[in-house]
Every structure is written in C-alpha cells, then in structure tokens.
Design an enzyme around this catalytic site. Structure first.
Site, PDB file in Angstrom:
ATOM      1  N   SER A 112       0.640   1.655  -1.569  1.00 44.97           N
ATOM      2  CA  SER A 112      -0.430   0.692  -1.813  1.00 44.97           C
ATOM      3  C   SER A 112      -0.664  -0.292  -0.676  1.00 44.97           C
ATOM      4  O   SER A 112      -1.607  -1.091  -0.740  1.00 44.97           O
ATOM      5  CB  SER A 112      -0.148  -0.091  -3.102  1.00 44.97           C
ATOM      6  N   LYS A 115      -4.079  -0.359   0.608  1.00 41.14           N
ATOM      7  CA  LYS A 115      -5.113  -1.193  -0.010  1.00 41.14           C
ATOM      8  C   LYS A 115      -5.547  -2.329   0.913  1.00 41.14           C
ATOM      9  O   LYS A 115      -6.624  -2.908   0.725  1.00 41.14           O
ATOM     10  CB  LYS A 115      -4.624  -1.755  -1.349  1.00 41.14           C
ATOM     11  N   SER A 170      -1.990  -4.712  -7.802  1.00 38.10           N
ATOM     12  CA  SER A 170      -2.143  -3.434  -7.108  1.00 38.10           C
ATOM     13  C   SER A 170      -2.857  -2.412  -7.993  1.00 38.10           C
ATOM     14  O   SER A 170      -2.529  -1.231  -8.004  1.00 38.10           O
ATOM     15  CB  SER A 170      -0.775  -2.886  -6.669  1.00 38.10           C
TER      16      SER A 170
END
Length: 417
Positions: A112, A115, A170
């Site tokens: 993640s 991101k 997340s």
C-alpha cells in the site's frame, strides 16, 4: 567533529503516556484491529531473497550497488546494527541528498505504499467537496482480504471522506471509488504510470492502484521516496498523511440519521499504537503490507529544522512492528549523521525541472500547492520546503512539526471532524 548534539527521541512524558493510555482505551476497538493492508497478512514469501546483480543507477552510481552504501565522515555515527530491511533509504527531504541506502533500486512489490503514487496522481484532479454515490461497479474486483474503510454501495461520500479512508485506513474500497471518479481503474493505472515516468521513478510498474499484489507490480525504496517527496508538495496530501483520527461517514439508511465512526491512522510511528510512544517529529507518510511485499513503510519527520525521508521495504526479521522499529533507527541515525556524511546519491528532479542551484521548475515555483518544485542535486540547490505538520491525537502535543518556509502551519494538526 562532534555528532549532532540533539538526537531525536520518542515523544513521551508521563503525562502524555497517561493521556495516550486513556485515549487508546476509548479507541481500543479500532486501534487494535488488524492493520490496514493491500492484501492479506504479510509473510514476505513472494519477495526475492537476493537483490539482482545489476540495479538502476538513477540518482548515483553507488545506488546501483548491492548492500549498504554510506560514506562516513569525521564524527559520523556508524549505521544502526541489526537492520533487516531488504531495501532501505535515508534522504534529506529538502536537498534530496541520500545519506545512506541499501539496495535502493531493488524492484520489489510495494504493497500500500504505492497509494502515495495514487494520491500524488489523482488528488489534484478531484475537488475535495465533490461527491459520489457509490455504485456496485465501483467496488467490483477488489481483492480478497483487502483493507477497507467501510465504503458502502448506495451511500454518498465526499472526495475528502474518501481520501481520509485512503490515508488513515489504507482503504482499497476508497481507492476504487476515487479511481471510478477518475475514469476507472485502467485509466487510473495509466495515469499513475505516466506520473511515475514524469518523476523518473523508473523502477515502478503499476498494475493496481491500491498496491494489492499483482503480477509484475513493483517499485523500489528509491521510487517510493520520490513519490512521498512529490506528494508532500501538495497541501491536501500533507494534511491527510499527518491526520491521526477522523470521522468517517457510515452507511446511509432510509429514514435513519446517518452515523459516523472514528478511524485511526495505521501509521504506528504517528500514533504510537503498539509502540512505546509516537516518534517525535513524525508527520506521515504511508505504510503497507501484503504477502509478496512483506511490510513496507515510508515516513517523513523533522528534528531541529531538518526534514528526513526514510523508506524501509520487507524486513526479514519477523518481529512485531519491525518495519517501524527499523525506520526509527534510520531516522535517529540520519538526524545524527546529517552534516557528517558524504551523500551516496540524490533524489532526482521530475522531468523538465532543473537540478542547477537556483534553478526553477517549469512554471512559477510556489505558485500553486500542486506545482512540482525544483529539486537540486547539491546542498546549494533550491527546493520548495516540505510544508507538513505532524499529525497528533487532539489531546496530545507530542510531536515535532515541520513548517513550510513560506506558509507556516499551525503548531499542530487538529483532529479531523
């Protein structure tokens, strides 16, 4: 030559610990939940055991070499012992100088932390007050075991709500909805790849915008640090990544008042949850965890006016919160070592930006919160200071804070309402 006289320490006093304990007890159901992740619990089994024989030399020849790279000068402390991250990097956020690195260009699954690239790419395109009523198709195809903030089909959310879900929890569900607003997953992946190329993040190949494990999806500690540095140029990015707690809207039900719930940032160096205390000066950026990636983290912190970025990818040690512990060690080392080491490389500027001292990026430097800033390869170069404020729980004042040179921020971030 003496080392830095004020190495950072964890931000904790007896009073702060007591208040934190009381706050955690109120938020325990949320704060003890499984950490946000792009896929399922990380074991790193999908990660390669050894770095490739040849790696990129973007940013400096030493960065393409295997193993730790550091050039210690008089008075410089030795690198921390017992670092198990397969790849890591310590950089000065303003000058771009890389103080030390280990397999900086090793292409690995990013989880993640990808991101950060998603946010840096999409965030400027969508007004924060724009709304979206979630369609079933928006959430279709989300990977099994994905981290989620709790977006519900048929309910309406603002872009602001969704970004809080991305940064704090997340949430892959929030990423999917924002991607739909950006024209869909394929379009968003294409946009992210184009932006990575613009940033000269040549180790990165984007397959999924949320960082969920996907064949061929890779990045590197070097590229993730580029994404963080670029994102931190943006006011909204800085706000979201430094926010500790926020209210997230619940499901809309006919005839009933819409409730909201408290969400807590999963960056443990920001909250201190599961650790002795928050890290002093921590102000973001993003953590991640998948089966293939193991645990990954990029963090930014300030101490005595100096701002450092640290990225750690896939520690081989299986201890709880190891990625945060190693990040803390590298931050402590970096703050002590700064000024006593010769850089082993530099974070390169975006394409079209000059790396000459005093040079300016394409467009007026500082004319927009979303403008790319000029980045310099040397200490004499010019770069728009990272304007970030450390996120804290509203009842705490435990972090040091980064101040934008031109636009000072409040002494501390408020709890988001």
């Amino acid at each position: 030559m003496p080392t830095t006289s004020h190495p950072p320490r964890r931000a904790a006093t007896r009073r702060h610990r007591a208040v934190l304990a009381a706050t955690v007890s109120l938020l325990l159901p949320l704060m003890t939940a499984a950490p946000a992740r792009a896929d399922n619990p990380a074991d790193g089994k999908g990660a390669p055991k050894d770095p490739p024989a040849q790696m990129s030399t973007v940013g400096g020849e030493l960065l393409g070499r295997e193993g730790p790279q550091v050039q210690l000068g008089p008075g410089a402390p030795a690198l921390p012992k017992d670092l198990s991250g397969r790849s890591w990097l310590v950089a000065d956020a303003e000058s771009g100088e890389i103080l030390a690195a280990n397999n900086a260009h090793w292409k690995m699954p990013p989880a993640s932390t990808l991101k950060m690239l998603f946010a840096d790419t999409v965030l400027p395109k969508l007004p924060r007050n724009q709304t979206r009523r979630v369609l079933p198709s928006d959430l279709a195809g989300m990977g099994a075991g994905s981290s989620a903030v709790g977006v519900k089909e048929g309910s309406t959310y603002t872009v602001h709500d969704l970004w809080l879900g991305v940064f704090l929890r997340s949430g892959n569900d929030a990423v999917r909805v924002l991607s739909a607003m950006n024209g869909g997953i394929p379009r968003t992946v294409k946009d992210m790849q184009a932006h990575a190329d613009e940033l000269q993040a040549k180790d990165t190949h984007v397959v999924s915008p949320d960082g969920y494990d996907a064949d061929g999806q890779v990045s590197s500690a070097y590229d993730l640090t580029l994404f963080a540095r670029s994102g931190l140029q943006k006011a909204d990015f800085r706000e979201y990544c430094s926010t500790v707690t926020a209210q997230f809207p619940g499901e809309e039900k006919p005839g009933k008042k819409r409730e909201s719930s408290t969400i807590v940032n999963t960056n443990r160096l920001l909250t201190g949850e599961g650790l002795p205390a928050p890290y002093k000066g921590m102000a973001g950026v993003k953590n991640g965890s998948t089966t293939k990636a193991g645990n990954t983290f990029t963090g930014v912190a300030q101490h005595d006016g100096r701002k450092l970025l640290v990225t750690v990818m896939n520690p081989s040690k299986a201890e709880l919160y190891q990625v945060y512990k190693e990040t803390e060690k590298l931050l402590n080392w970096g703050f002590e070592a700064a000024g006593h080491v010769k850089p082993v490389g530099v974070l390169v500027p975006p394409k079209g930006a000059t790396d000459k001292p005093g040079g300016k990026s394409g467009g007026a430097l500082g004319s927009s919160e979303h403008a790319q800033a000029s980045v310099a390869g040397g200490t004499g170069g010019m770069w728009t200071a990272v304007g970030i404020a450390g996120g804290v729980l509203a009842v705490l004042a435990v972090a040091g804070f980064v101040v934008h040179r031109r636009h000072p921020l409040p002494d501390r971030m408020r709890q988001r309402r």
